[in-house]
Design an enzyme around this catalytic site. Structure first.
Site, PDB file in Angstrom:
ATOM      1  N   LYS A 185       0.850  -1.190   0.000  1.00  0.00           N
ATOM      2  CA  LYS A 185       0.000   0.000   0.000  1.00  0.00           C
ATOM      3  C   LYS A 185       0.884   1.237   0.000  1.00  0.00           C
ATOM      4  O   LYS A 185       1.456   1.618   1.013  1.00  0.00           O
ATOM      5  CB  LYS A 185      -0.922   0.038   1.222  1.00  0.00           C
ATOM      6  CG  LYS A 185      -1.974   1.162   1.123  1.00  0.00           C
ATOM      7  CD  LYS A 185      -2.515   1.579   2.453  1.00  0.00           C
ATOM      8  CE  LYS A 185      -1.605   2.539   3.187  1.00  0.00           C
ATOM      9  NZ  LYS A 185      -1.493   3.864   2.507  1.00  0.00           N
ATOM     10  N   GLY A 239       7.496   5.488   7.909  1.00  0.00           N
ATOM     11  CA  GLY A 239       6.697   6.703   7.991  1.00  0.00           C
ATOM     12  C   GLY A 239       6.924   7.411   9.303  1.00  0.00           C
ATOM     13  O   GLY A 239       7.950   7.217   9.970  1.00  0.00           O
ATOM     14  N   GLY A 244       3.401   5.254  13.143  1.00  0.00           N
ATOM     15  CA  GLY A 244       4.046   4.013  13.568  1.00  0.00           C
ATOM     16  C   GLY A 244       3.468   3.485  14.865  1.00  0.00           C
ATOM     17  O   GLY A 244       3.280   2.269  15.032  1.00  0.00           O
ATOM     18  N   GLU A 261      10.306   1.652  10.491  1.00  0.00           N
ATOM     19  CA  GLU A 261      11.339   2.662  10.257  1.00  0.00           C
ATOM     20  C   GLU A 261      10.647   4.022  10.353  1.00  0.00           C
ATOM     21  O   GLU A 261       9.882   4.404   9.466  1.00  0.00           O
ATOM     22  CB  GLU A 261      11.979   2.475   8.878  1.00  0.00           C
ATOM     23  CG  GLU A 261      13.101   3.454   8.594  1.00  0.00           C
ATOM     24  CD  GLU A 261      13.471   3.488   7.130  1.00  0.00           C
ATOM     25  OE1 GLU A 261      13.779   4.590   6.641  1.00  0.00           O
ATOM     26  OE2 GLU A 261      13.429   2.429   6.477  1.00  0.00           O
ATOM     27  N   CYS A 297      13.854  11.306   6.717  1.00  0.00           N
ATOM     28  CA  CYS A 297      13.969  10.982   8.141  1.00  0.00           C
ATOM     29  C   CYS A 297      15.421  10.977   8.603  1.00  0.00           C
ATOM     30  O   CYS A 297      15.697  11.169   9.789  1.00  0.00           O
ATOM     31  CB  CYS A 297      13.312   9.636   8.426  1.00  0.00           C
ATOM     32  SG  CYS A 297      13.955   8.273   7.429  1.00  0.00           S
ATOM     33  N   GLU A 396      10.270  16.578  14.552  1.00  0.00           N
ATOM     34  CA  GLU A 396      10.678  16.429  13.163  1.00  0.00           C
ATOM     35  C   GLU A 396       9.868  17.388  12.290  1.00  0.00           C
ATOM     36  O   GLU A 396       8.640  17.358  12.297  1.00  0.00           O
ATOM     37  CB  GLU A 396      10.465  14.990  12.710  1.00  0.00           C
ATOM     38  CG  GLU A 396      11.030  14.678  11.335  1.00  0.00           C
ATOM     39  CD  GLU A 396      10.917  13.202  10.997  1.00  0.00           C
ATOM     40  OE1 GLU A 396      11.859  12.670  10.392  1.00  0.00           O
ATOM     41  OE2 GLU A 396       9.897  12.591  11.340  1.00  0.00           O
TER      42      GLU A 396
END
Length: 491
Positions: A185, A239, A244, A261, A297, A396
């Protein structure tokens, strides 16, 4: 049905159906628009899978694993299919690059990491598939113990919009080489990347039906099924940490295996004996700020400087940042493209405004480029006077924003670098390499570069809220998609 050919745009931009059980299936929930971040124009539409169609894709993958030939296929045959995929990716690299420019704003100097590398990932995975073997384990007791790694079964692969093509391919490679079947997906912001990959699999490989399925639902409920359905054995997700956590919670009821991740807020430490050339600073600006418009990231978005070097490094970096050519990804001279969406640009603007309210100073950037009225662009931005506990230093941003933080000595630099919920990447620069490596060893992070030399073919993943498990790194990367099984036998 057969995927229709493009009528206006060449290459891999097409009006795709869903790809389920080796067939192209029309979506039950209609279609949604795919917007180019560079032009703000619709480049195509994507099929919106219903909950029942996602369930159908999971069922196809389940049958292909339980009843199909893939899991028990000889390693050489699985490797041959992955080699076919690698060949097709190499042959169509120009088409994927054209797609990447339109769908997620990839620029010329990011082509290798965003597009070209994917083909070689598949070829490498084909080699790794042939290296999987049982191991004899010695120890106390009679007989012999054989350790084998068995494929987990059905893997849900959920990928983000920032590096969609290479992450689609990388996760698919590892899952398939290990003998699993997959439901992929892609992000609703980059659906064509996944559907174009399905087209190559369908037209250029001998992968059996149901081994790879690609669905592109826009709704949360349909996507959530890929984390809750008991027929799914593993979820491989890249993501944000926020999502997550949701994936981990949803997968908990059935104890699915997870590879997560997630986000990062990595630190780049410049030691007081560092000698920084203009070339080094140019690379540092890329690694800390401008890589894919800051949408990575692994970005080293906190720059830690000692007082003795602070003003000189900031001035030189600011001059380089002002010289970055921002604009149309199809222009080969452009050095930084757009953010993915209007919402993402708004998020970056809010972060910068909050930082200024908290006392940071704007050295350069901080706004949309004056000469770019169309497209989701944002200037490379450098902030100084950032406090280690401030929002901009802790959250972030996912935009081209570099936060500069002063530190006193090596111990303070380590403390500031580790003052983060994340631990994905990082860097240390210093004249004394042994000292720099010593500082690097103290950082709680998954990977770190010293004097611009990053880890090579090593497992990738993070500490703390940056994730669970490791991607890549040879056979170990395949083992993440497998379950160890011990067999005791006489003799």
């Amino acid at each position: 049905m057969t995927a229709p050919q493009a009528t206006q745009l060449p290459g891999l931009i097409d009006t795709y159906p869903l790809y389920i059980d080796g067939r192209w299936v029309e979506p039950e929930n209609g279609r949604y628009e795919d917007i180019s971040p560079a032009t703000e124009q619709v480049i195509g539409t994507a099929p919106d899978a219903s909950i029942s169609q996602v369930a159908e894709a999971i069922g196809a993958a389940r049958r292909a694993f339980d009843d199909g030939p893939w899991a028990d296929m000889p390693a050489q045959d699985r490797a041959a299919c992955l080699s076919q995929l690698g060949d097709a990716l190499l042959k169509h690299a120009d088409d994927f690059f054209a797609l990447s420019q339109l769908e997620w704003g990839c620029i010329a100097n990011e082509r290798v990491m965003q597009v070209d590398g994917a083909a070689f990932m598949s070829m490498h995975a084909a080699q790794l598939a042939t290296q999987l073997a049982d191991e004899e384990v010695t120890g106390i007791g009679a007989g012999t113990t054989v350790l084998r790694h068995a494929p987990l079964g059905v893997v849900s692969v959920l990928t983000p919009w920032n590096f969609p093509h290479c992450l689609n391919v990388m996760k698919l490679n590892h899952a398939l080489a290990a003998g699993n079947t997959v439901v992929l997906k892609p992000s609703p912001l980059t659906p064509l990347a996944g559907l174009a990959l399905a087209r190559l699999i369908d037209e250029h490989t001998d992968l059996p039906p149901g081994v790879v399925n690609v669905v592109t639902p826009s709704g949360v409920d349909a996507a959530r099924l890929l984390t809750t359905d008991p027929r799914v054995d593993m979820v491989s997700f890249t993501g944000s940490t926020v999502v997550g956590r949701q994936v981990m919670s949803a997968a908990g009821d059935t104890l699915k295996r997870l590879l997560l991740e997630l986000g990062g807020k990595s630190a780049c430490i410049v030691l007081d004996d560092a000698q920084l050339s203009d070339e080094t600073l140019q690379q540092m600006l890329f690694d800390c700020c401008s890589l894919h418009a800051g949408q990575a990231c692994i970005l080293h978005s906190r720059l830690l400087l000692p007082d003795s070097l602070h003003d000189d490094v900031v001035d030189r970096l600011a001059a380089l940042a002002r010289a970055v050519k921002v604009g149309d990804p199809t222009d080969p001279d452009v050095q930084m493209g757009p953010l993915i969406s209007e919402a993402q640009r708004g998020r970056v603007e809010t972060h910068v405004a909050t930082a200024l309210d908290e006392g940071a100073e704007l050295v350069t950037g901080g706004a949309r480029p004056a000469d770019l009225d169309v497209g989701y662009y944002f200037e490379p931005t450098i902030l100084t006077g950032v406090q280690p506990d401030s929002v901009i230093a802790q959250e972030e941003v996912f935009g081209p924003v570099l936060s500069v933080i002063r530190y006193r000595d090596d111990d303070d630099a380590v403390a500031v670098a580790n003052n983060s919920r994340y631990g994905l990447s990082g860097a240390v620069y210093g004249g004394d390499v042994d000292r720099a490596v010593g500082v690097a060893r103290r950082i709680r992070t998954g990977q770190i570069a010293v004097n611009g030399v990053g880890p090579g073919a090593a497992p990738f993943g993070g500490f703390k809220l940056s994730g669970l498990g490791r991607e890549g790194g040879g056979i170990g990367g395949l083992h993440q998609y497998m379950e160890p099984m011990a067999i005791g036998k006489p003799g």
